[in-house]
Design a protein around this motif. Structure first.
Motif, mmCIF file in Angstrom:
data_model
loop_
_atom_site.group_PDB
_atom_site.id
_atom_site.type_symbol
_atom_site.label_atom_id
_atom_site.label_comp_id
_atom_site.label_asym_id
_atom_site.label_seq_id
_atom_site.Cartn_x
_atom_site.Cartn_y
_atom_site.Cartn_z
ATOM 1 N N THR A 99 78.254 9.222 49.208
ATOM 2 C CA THR A 99 78.304 10.631 48.769
ATOM 3 C C THR A 99 79.741 11.203 48.943
ATOM 4 O O THR A 99 80.588 10.444 49.642
ATOM 5 C CB THR A 99 77.145 11.783 49.673
ATOM 6 O OG1 THR A 99 77.201 12.917 49.039
ATOM 7 C CG2 THR A 99 77.777 11.639 51.136
ATOM 8 N N SER A 100 80.078 12.145 48.279
ATOM 9 C CA SER A 100 81.285 12.976 48.354
ATOM 10 C C SER A 100 81.081 14.650 48.732
ATOM 11 O O SER A 100 79.930 14.824 48.026
ATOM 12 C CB SER A 100 82.285 12.563 47.238
ATOM 13 O OG SER A 100 82.660 11.134 47.166
ATOM 14 N N LEU A 101 82.020 15.050 48.880
ATOM 15 C CA LEU A 101 81.908 16.491 49.151
ATOM 16 C C LEU A 101 83.168 17.467 48.523
ATOM 17 O O LEU A 101 84.238 16.839 49.019
ATOM 18 C CB LEU A 101 81.395 16.864 50.544
ATOM 19 C CG LEU A 101 81.553 18.442 51.321
ATOM 20 C CD1 LEU A 101 80.184 18.849 50.725
ATOM 21 C CD2 LEU A 101 81.533 18.374 52.663
ATOM 22 N N ILE A 102 83.064 18.405 48.155
ATOM 23 C CA ILE A 102 84.109 19.348 47.881
ATOM 24 C C ILE A 102 83.997 20.459 48.603
ATOM 25 O O ILE A 102 82.765 21.006 48.557
ATOM 26 C CB ILE A 102 84.569 19.651 46.448
ATOM 27 C CG1 ILE A 102 86.126 20.502 46.254
ATOM 28 C CG2 ILE A 102 83.427 20.069 45.729
ATOM 29 C CD1 ILE A 102 86.495 20.193 45.053
ATOM 30 N N ALA A 103 84.933 20.856 49.363
ATOM 31 C CA ALA A 103 84.568 22.352 50.258
ATOM 32 C C ALA A 103 85.760 23.111 50.100
ATOM 33 O O ALA A 103 86.924 22.799 50.023
ATOM 34 C CB ALA A 103 84.253 21.921 51.773
ATOM 35 N N SER A 104 85.483 24.631 50.464
ATOM 36 C CA SER A 104 86.532 25.520 50.360
ATOM 37 C C SER A 104 86.599 26.275 51.865
ATOM 38 O O SER A 104 85.621 26.376 52.310
ATOM 39 C CB SER A 104 86.413 26.550 49.332
ATOM 40 O OG SER A 104 87.101 27.721 49.436
#
Length: 182
Positions: free
Chosen positions: A49-54
């Motif tokens: 899995t991958s994740l993009i977060a702010s």
């Protein structure tokens, strides 16, 4: 030694140490970029899995996150925020570009036939212009249709070409070329 996330390290330089802010136990930080003056966009990847977060720079709070199941992003991928609503990840090793609509928190993976040497994103991701190493064409890709076309062929004039900028609303490309002839 005790730098708080988002606290200036040196007031003259106004550098920030985001080490603690960006650490995650479950995923590896791949890359990050500024989203605006007070927000940082980070990309993480794990086994499946991958994740993009702010993150809010001043408070360290996570503003949002989008998890991408069954996508593993390579360690040398690059993220770029076009504006506050759109970003993309260029993953050369996996031969794809991942487009993010940061407003809707949605994404699309676009498989590439060739690995771009240079790329310019236009119209909030609706189209991009790119070059391929060893090929003297500038290509245009339209995300809505999936169409790829050559918009400029410089093979008779130069040995290498890289697209640097496209003037919005016109047919003007700014490119960098190399050739023994010039």
């Amino acid at each position: 030694d005790n730098i708080i996330a988002g606290e200036p390290v040196n007031e003259i330089e106004s550098l920030y140490d985001f080490t603690e802010l960006l650490q995650r136990d479950d995923l590896t930080l791949i890359t990050a970029c500024p989203l605006d003056d007070n927000e940082l966009l980070a990309v993480y990847s794990g086994d499946n899995t991958s994740l993009i977060a702010s993150y809010d720079v001043s408070s360290g709070d996570e503003e949002f996150r989008v998890e991408m199941k069954d996508i593993v992003i390579a360690k040398d991928a690059v993220v770029n925020a076009v504006n506050e609503d759109f970003a993309y990840i260029m993953d050369v090793n996996n031969e794809n570009i991942i487009y993010f609509d940061l407003h809707d928190k949605s994404y699309e993976v676009i498989e590439l036939e060739h690995i771009p040497d240079s790329i310019v994103i236009m119209d909030e991701g609706e189209q991009f212009f790119y070059t391929i190493e060893g090929d003297c064409n500038v290509y245009q890709y339209t995300t809505a249709t999936g169409n790829r076309i050559s918009v400029f062929d410089a093979s008779d004039m130069v040995e290498d070409i890289e697209v640097k900028y496209v003037v919005a609303g016109s047919n003007t490309l700014i490119v960098e070329v190399s050739s023994d002839n010039y």
